[in-house]
Design a protein around this motif. Structure first.
Motif, PDB file in Angstrom:
ATOM      1  N   UNK A 115      40.621  34.615  40.191  1.00 15.75           N
ATOM      2  CA  UNK A 115      41.469  33.818  39.306  1.00 15.75           C
ATOM      3  C   UNK A 115      42.151  32.689  40.095  1.00 15.75           C
ATOM      4  N   UNK A 116      42.527  33.000  41.299  1.00 10.63           N
ATOM      5  CA  UNK A 116      43.153  32.008  42.178  1.00 10.63           C
ATOM      6  C   UNK A 116      42.164  30.869  42.474  1.00 10.63           C
ATOM      7  N   UNK A 117      42.557  29.662  42.112  1.00 10.66           N
ATOM      8  CA  UNK A 117      41.657  28.506  42.255  1.00 10.66           C
ATOM      9  C   UNK A 117      41.291  28.207  43.706  1.00 10.66           C
ATOM     10  N   UNK A 118      42.081  28.749  44.617  1.00  9.40           N
ATOM     11  CA  UNK A 118      41.797  28.500  46.034  1.00  9.40           C
ATOM     12  C   UNK A 118      40.541  29.236  46.493  1.00  9.40           C
ATOM     13  N   UNK A 119      40.160  30.280  45.736  1.00  8.89           N
ATOM     14  CA  UNK A 119      38.962  31.046  46.111  1.00  8.89           C
ATOM     15  C   UNK A 119      37.724  30.245  45.702  1.00  8.89           C
ATOM     16  N   UNK A 120      37.038  29.676  46.673  1.00  5.72           N
ATOM     17  CA  UNK A 120      35.858  28.851  46.382  1.00  5.72           C
ATOM     18  C   UNK A 120      34.561  29.649  46.517  1.00  5.72           C
ATOM     19  N   UNK A 121      34.573  30.632  47.402  1.00  6.04           N
ATOM     20  CA  UNK A 121      33.398  31.491  47.614  1.00  6.04           C
ATOM     21  C   UNK A 121      33.863  32.931  47.631  1.00  6.04           C
ATOM     22  N   UNK A 122      33.054  33.841  47.095  1.00  6.00           N
ATOM     23  CA  UNK A 122      33.437  35.248  47.123  1.00  6.00           C
ATOM     24  C   UNK A 122      32.222  36.158  47.108  1.00  6.00           C
ATOM     25  N   UNK A 123      32.476  37.392  47.549  1.00 12.59           N
ATOM     26  CA  UNK A 123      31.401  38.382  47.546  1.00 12.59           C
ATOM     27  C   UNK A 123      31.738  39.424  46.495  1.00 12.59           C
ATOM     28  N   UNK A 124      30.759  39.805  45.687  1.00  7.53           N
ATOM     29  CA  UNK A 124      30.996  40.799  44.642  1.00  7.53           C
ATOM     30  C   UNK A 124      31.205  42.164  45.297  1.00  7.53           C
ATOM     31  N   UNK A 125      32.348  42.827  45.004  1.00  7.75           N
ATOM     32  CA  UNK A 125      32.610  44.128  45.622  1.00  7.75           C
ATOM     33  C   UNK A 125      31.634  45.195  45.124  1.00  7.75           C
ATOM     34  N   UNK A 126      31.005  44.919  43.991  1.00  8.78           N
ATOM     35  CA  UNK A 126      30.120  45.905  43.367  1.00  8.78           C
ATOM     36  C   UNK A 126      28.672  45.779  43.874  1.00  8.78           C
ATOM     37  N   UNK A 127      28.101  44.566  43.773  1.00  9.74           N
ATOM     38  CA  UNK A 127      26.684  44.422  44.131  1.00  9.74           C
ATOM     39  C   UNK A 127      26.494  43.578  45.405  1.00  9.74           C
ATOM     40  N   UNK A 128      27.596  43.118  45.976  1.00  6.81           N
ATOM     41  CA  UNK A 128      27.602  42.357  47.239  1.00  6.81           C
ATOM     42  C   UNK A 128      26.867  41.017  47.186  1.00  6.81           C
ATOM     43  N   UNK A 129      26.696  40.506  45.969  1.00  6.74           N
ATOM     44  CA  UNK A 129      26.119  39.156  45.864  1.00  6.74           C
ATOM     45  C   UNK A 129      27.149  38.144  46.352  1.00  6.74           C
ATOM     46  N   UNK A 130      26.681  37.067  46.977  1.00 14.20           N
ATOM     47  CA  UNK A 130      27.577  36.013  47.440  1.00 14.20           C
ATOM     48  C   UNK A 130      27.621  34.904  46.408  1.00 14.20           C
ATOM     49  N   UNK A 131      28.806  34.486  46.074  1.00 12.82           N
ATOM     50  CA  UNK A 131      28.940  33.471  45.037  1.00 12.82           C
ATOM     51  C   UNK A 131      29.711  32.242  45.484  1.00 12.82           C
ATOM     52  N   UNK A 132      29.210  31.106  45.011  1.00 16.56           N
ATOM     53  CA  UNK A 132      29.998  29.882  45.053  1.00 16.56           C
ATOM     54  C   UNK A 132      30.744  29.892  43.716  1.00 16.56           C
ATOM     55  N   UNK A 133      32.038  29.681  43.754  1.00 14.18           N
ATOM     56  CA  UNK A 133      32.861  29.800  42.552  1.00 14.18           C
ATOM     57  C   UNK A 133      32.274  29.076  41.334  1.00 14.18           C
ATOM     58  N   UNK A 134      31.982  27.785  41.500  1.00 17.23           N
ATOM     59  CA  UNK A 134      31.580  26.974  40.354  1.00 17.23           C
ATOM     60  C   UNK A 134      30.149  27.244  39.901  1.00 17.23           C
ATOM     61  N   UNK A 135      29.262  27.473  40.852  1.00 17.26           N
ATOM     62  CA  UNK A 135      27.873  27.765  40.478  1.00 17.26           C
ATOM     63  C   UNK A 135      27.822  29.081  39.714  1.00 17.26           C
ATOM     64  N   UNK A 136      28.531  30.085  40.219  1.00 13.32           N
ATOM     65  CA  UNK A 136      28.581  31.382  39.544  1.00 13.32           C
ATOM     66  C   UNK A 136      29.146  31.231  38.126  1.00 13.32           C
ATOM     67  N   UNK A 137      30.222  30.463  38.006  1.00 14.73           N
ATOM     68  CA  UNK A 137      30.838  30.256  36.686  1.00 14.73           C
ATOM     69  C   UNK A 137      29.860  29.573  35.734  1.00 14.73           C
TER      70      UNK A 137
END
Ligand SMILES: [Zn+2]
Length: 202
Positions: A157-179
């Protein structure tokens, strides 16, 4: 956003052209000059309408505004036409200001006005070309969902998070591409449920 204007689920990134930023810097500089001239005229006891330097500068500022407006409109026309021509179904976030409001400090007038204008262009061009625009519900957590497994990560939710890893399936995401992938899936889901509804009625 500021760096990227729009991100599509197929990976296309439309950047905010650099000239927007340089023109804005120029505008800010000339506006400061305009205020200085206003102060000077007042100090000298001259009316602004009679102050030639002030009037010259006022026109200069107005011209920069006009240039920015025209360039922005050209750019929005170019990309909205491209998107509408190349896609049959266009899912968009049904929000224009939410992110901008959160991002008040960063938000530039250009990006705020641009979004409203861009959406209008997409909508009328979709009508011209017989394409479909689907606005995804305001409360759909497009940024928080993992586009791989559907896990909802509230930390994003925090806009500062630009990249993240899914705690469930460990996929790596770019915030905007994932959205954008989530928006695409949600738009298709909405479209499918509409189609099913119509078939049932028939
Ligand atoms: Zn996941």
């Amino acid at each position: 956003g500021l760096k990227d204007f729009a991100i599509l689920s197929d990976g296309t990134v439309y950047k905010n052209p650099k000239f927007f930023r340089s023109l804005e810097t120029k505008l800010a500089k000339e506006q400061r000059k305009l205020s200085r001239r206003k102060i000077q005229a007042l100090k000298d006891g001259r009316k602004l309408s009679e102050s030639k330097n002030y009037q010259k500068q006022r026109i200069k500022v107005a011209n920069i505004h006009e240039t920015i407006k025209n360039k922005r409109t050209d750019y929005l026309h170019k990309i909205s036409t491209e998107i509408v021509k190349n896609h049959d179904i266009i899912g968009i976030e049904d929000l224009l200001v939410k992110n901008m409001m959160l991002n008040r400090k960063l938000a530039k007038s250009i990006s705020e006005v641009s979004w409203a204008e861009f959406r209008t262009m997409l909508e009328y061009k979709a009508k011209w070309y017989g394409k479909e625009i689907i606005a995804v519900a305001r409360n759909f957590p497009s940024s928080q969902l993992c586009s791989g497994c559907g896990y909802q990560n509230k930390a994003v939710k925090n806009l500062a998070v630009r990249k993240w890893e899914c705690p469930e399936c460990h996929a790596h995401h770019d915030r905007d591409t994932n959205a954008s992938i989530n928006l695409n899936q949600e738009a298709l889901r909405i479209l499918t449920s509409r189609t099913v509804g119509t078939t049932e009625l028939a």
